[in-house]
Design a protein around this motif. Structure first.
Motif, PDB file in Angstrom:
ATOM      1  N   SER A 301       0.822  -1.209   0.000  1.00 37.42           N
ATOM      2  CA  SER A 301       0.000   0.000   0.000  1.00 37.42           C
ATOM      3  C   SER A 301       0.854   1.256   0.000  1.00 37.42           C
ATOM      4  CB  SER A 301      -0.931  -0.007   1.218  1.00 37.42           C
ATOM      5  OG  SER A 301      -0.197   0.052   2.421  1.00 37.42           O
ATOM      6  N   ARG A 303       0.316   5.675   0.686  1.00 41.33           N
ATOM      7  CA  ARG A 303      -0.601   6.674   1.231  1.00 41.33           C
ATOM      8  C   ARG A 303      -0.248   8.073   0.759  1.00 41.33           C
ATOM      9  NH1 ARG A 303      -0.736   2.314   4.229  1.00 41.33           N
ATOM     10  NH2 ARG A 303      -2.574   1.831   5.492  1.00 41.33           N
ATOM     11  N   SER A 343      -8.104   3.316  10.090  1.00 38.43           N
ATOM     12  CA  SER A 343      -8.764   3.779   8.874  1.00 38.43           C
ATOM     13  C   SER A 343     -10.264   3.812   9.121  1.00 38.43           C
ATOM     14  CB  SER A 343      -8.444   2.847   7.707  1.00 38.43           C
ATOM     15  OG  SER A 343      -7.050   2.803   7.461  1.00 38.43           O
ATOM     16  N   SER A 368      -2.799  11.931   9.941  1.00 34.51           N
ATOM     17  CA  SER A 368      -1.637  11.679   9.087  1.00 34.51           C
ATOM     18  C   SER A 368      -0.408  11.443   9.952  1.00 34.51           C
ATOM     19  CB  SER A 368      -1.387  12.863   8.143  1.00 34.51           C
ATOM     20  OG  SER A 368      -1.111  14.044   8.874  1.00 34.51           O
ATOM     21  N   THR A 384      -5.274  11.477   5.402  1.00 35.24           N
ATOM     22  CA  THR A 384      -4.551  10.467   4.634  1.00 35.24           C
ATOM     23  C   THR A 384      -5.527   9.674   3.782  1.00 35.24           C
ATOM     24  OG1 THR A 384      -2.892  10.226   6.375  1.00 35.24           O
ATOM     25  CG2 THR A 384      -3.053   8.438   4.779  1.00 35.24           C
ATOM     26  N   CYS A 385      -5.139   9.433   2.528  1.00 39.83           N
ATOM     27  CA  CYS A 385      -5.882   8.526   1.650  1.00 39.83           C
ATOM     28  C   CYS A 385      -4.895   7.507   1.107  1.00 39.83           C
ATOM     29  CB  CYS A 385      -6.549   9.288   0.505  1.00 39.83           C
ATOM     30  SG  CYS A 385      -7.651   8.272  -0.509  1.00 39.83           S
ATOM     31  N   GLY A 386      -5.091   6.243   1.466  1.00 31.99           N
ATOM     32  CA  GLY A 386      -4.190   5.183   1.039  1.00 31.99           C
ATOM     33  C   GLY A 386      -4.872   4.233   0.078  1.00 31.99           C
ATOM     34  N   ALA A 432      -6.692   7.992  -5.714  1.00 30.52           N
ATOM     35  CA  ALA A 432      -6.624   8.554  -4.362  1.00 30.52           C
ATOM     36  C   ALA A 432      -6.379  10.060  -4.423  1.00 30.52           C
ATOM     37  CB  ALA A 432      -5.520   7.873  -3.564  1.00 30.52           C
ATOM     38  N   SER A 472       0.624  -4.045   4.059  1.00 30.83           N
ATOM     39  CA  SER A 472      -0.653  -3.955   4.767  1.00 30.83           C
ATOM     40  C   SER A 472      -0.755  -5.049   5.827  1.00 30.83           C
ATOM     41  CB  SER A 472      -1.815  -4.072   3.770  1.00 30.83           C
ATOM     42  OG  SER A 472      -1.771  -3.031   2.827  1.00 30.83           O
TER      43      SER A 472
END
Length: 541
Positions: A301, A303, A343, A368, A384-386, A432, A472
């Protein structure tokens, strides 16, 4: 050296092992011994949801594995912590309950594993689950030991994120564990009354009270004991490398539930695995089984981070003096950042038009972390967008570094080795970024800080992925299930190790392919399924 005997010996008390022990223990005529290399789940941080960051990299409660460096990780070793306490990784994970897609399990069955289709596994999923919230009762469990709840903590930035996803055509999905996974919404999680609901408090602790299940903590398994090609027990050391060697015998079966790293390690230490690997480590070959330790997969992953404005984010709420108010709310049973999963919101979507089902999973939170400082929140408001690829084609291996049972094995997931994995993840990064640039979220976004607006070209974004991508922690596949005709298979559809009597494996390592999800729910299902398979076979006198 002391020796005693039980009907079943289970190595590992994690997502599958704890459930398997509890289910077998429902038969009062059976005796079950569970060996756990780590301690009991005594520490408060193992039960406080926000406490995960305090134990995730603590070797007292985790295995501090890491990947071998490659070009696609920028020469870095990627941390791969795994749970090392009662409850295994369910005591330290991100608390998300995510089953995956029906097609994942239908694919397992199609590879020569009868009984493993989604329809056949659905009762196992439902049996563990106590869904508290909306959902189709035909698909969701209502009376199982593990509470699965909806988030009770609202934040305007999360709502804006979900609204913005609608601008891009991603629909709201009220239940991604229901009929379809695609869309956006809030994660369901294993949190109830402000506490983590891992498999130790929900399954193992009640089973221990019945009296026929025994847990031996700080008991590091060093090898399986055999009579010819039949497993008859487990050798272990109590209290570490300098501890006393003990043996526990199994009248019926030994069942290894030690996870996707330690399960192949224990099999290899016991002389079961690729002959060349065993000989290189100085281990006599008892049974050459080429698939042991092969087919390792994980979700890799990356982010993206933005500085927030016009909102108080978790970055500030998790610091004094605001933290004291959050602690007071938690003590009063009110919604609090101390009872959140890392999350909060999700998106499941396709990387290109025409795909029948999502091949990407994304996560979002109004929080974050500092670059290069795992677990340390930024000192400014952040979000944060992962994203990661659901079904990577790259695969790797786990093998012994030496014959020392206390030495970490070599772990190589081969992240992004396959070109398609790079293409899908690159699309995910761009998606994202678009989700952080919607009109609905614009009032809360001050600026993108990672990777930053100057990083635009494909090669620049892939370089960012190479430098900052992480595991992950969804390791699986290293003792994969398949028929004897499959040279890479380690166990059959009954989870019995090919060519060895009295020995099964039941954990994420048996997954024939990685599911389109976080792997905890599927691992719990494997524990339930294993119990059904064991109970269907009469116990050997």
């Amino acid at each position: 050296m002391t020796t005693d005997t039980f009907d079943y010996v289970i190595v590992g008390s994690g997502a599958a092992g704890a459930i398997l022990a509890a289910r077998l223990g429902e038969d009062s005529t059976l005796s079950i011994c569970v060996l756990e290399a780590g301690p009991r789940d005594w520490h408060p941080y193992l039960h406080l949801p926000a406490g995960f960051i305090k134990v995730l990299f603590n070797p007292d409660f985790t295995w501090q594995f890491s990947s071998e460096p490659t070009e696609w990780t920028g020469g870095r070793r990627v941390p791969l912590p795994q749970g090392r306490t009662a409850g295994g990784s369910t005591a330290i994970n991100g608390l998300v309950y995510n089953r995956g897609q029906a097609e994942d399990y239908d694919g397992w069955a199609a590879q020569g594993n009868p009984g493993w289709s989604y329809e056949e596994l659905l009762p196992c999923f439902k049996r563990s689950e106590r869904r508290i919230g909306p959902g189709d009762d035909a698909l969701r469990g209502r009376s199982g030991p593990v509470p699965v709840t909806d988030i009770d903590w609202q934040h305007p930035v999360c709502e804006a994120f979900l609204e913005g996803a609608g601008e891009l055509g991603l629909p709201r999905n009220p239940d991604y564990n229901g009929a379809t996974q695609a869309g956006v919404g809030y994660f369901q999680r294993t949190i109830h009354h402000g506490l983590r609901q891992g498999t130790a408090p929900t399954f193992l602790t009640p089973a221990l009270k019945r009296g026929n299940v025994a847990l031996r903590s700080n008991a590091h398994a060093t090898g399986i004991v055999f009579d010819g090609l039949r497993a008859t027990g487990v050798r272990y050391r109590r209290g570490g490398a300098n501890g006393q060697t003990e043996v526990v015998r199994a009248r019926c079966e030994v069942i290894v539930c030690a996870g996707a790293v330690n399960t192949p390690k224990l099999l290899q230490l016991s002389g079961i695995g690729p002959a060349e690997w065993l000989q290189r480590a100085g281990i006599p070959v008892r049974h050459a089984l080429p698939g042991v330790g092969q087919h390792l997969k994980d979700h890799f992953s990356v982010r993206l981070v933005a500085r927030a404005k016009n909102a108080v984010t978790i970055n500030e709420l998790a610091r004094a003096p605001r933290l004291w108010n959050q602690a007071a709310r938690w003590l009063a049973g009110q919604p609090s950042v101390l009872a959140l999963s890392p999350s909060l919101a999700h998106f499941f979507w396709q990387s290109r038009p025409g795909l029948a089902r999502p091949d990407l999973q994304g996560v979002f939170a109004p929080a974050s972390y500092r670059a290069g400082y795992v677990g340390m929140l930024d000192d400014y408001p952040g979000m944060t967008c992962g994203v990661w690829q659901h079904r990577p084609q790259s695969s790797g291996w786990v093998r012994l570094a030496s014959g020392d049972p206390f030495a970490d094995p070599l772990v190589q997931p081969n992240y992004l080795a396959h070109e398609d994995d790079r293409r899908v993840l690159l699309y995910g990064v761009r998606l994202a970024r678009k989700l952080l640039q919607t009109r609905a979220l614009a009032p809360y976004v001050a600026a993108e800080t990672m990777p930053g607006p100057d990083v635009q070209a494909d090669d620049e974004l892939l370089d960012y992925v190479r430098r900052y991508g992480v595991s992950s922690y969804h390791l699986n596949g290293t003792a994969r299930m398949g028929p004897a005709s499959d040279a890479t298979a380690v166990v059959d559809a009954q989870l019995r190790v090919h060519g060895i009597a009295g020995l099964r494996v039941a954990d994420a390592s048996v997954m024939p392919d990685i599911p389109s999800a976080n792997t905890c729910a599927a691992s719990m299902m494997i524990g339930e399924k294993a119990a059904d398979l064991v109970r269907a076979q009469p116990a050997r006198p």
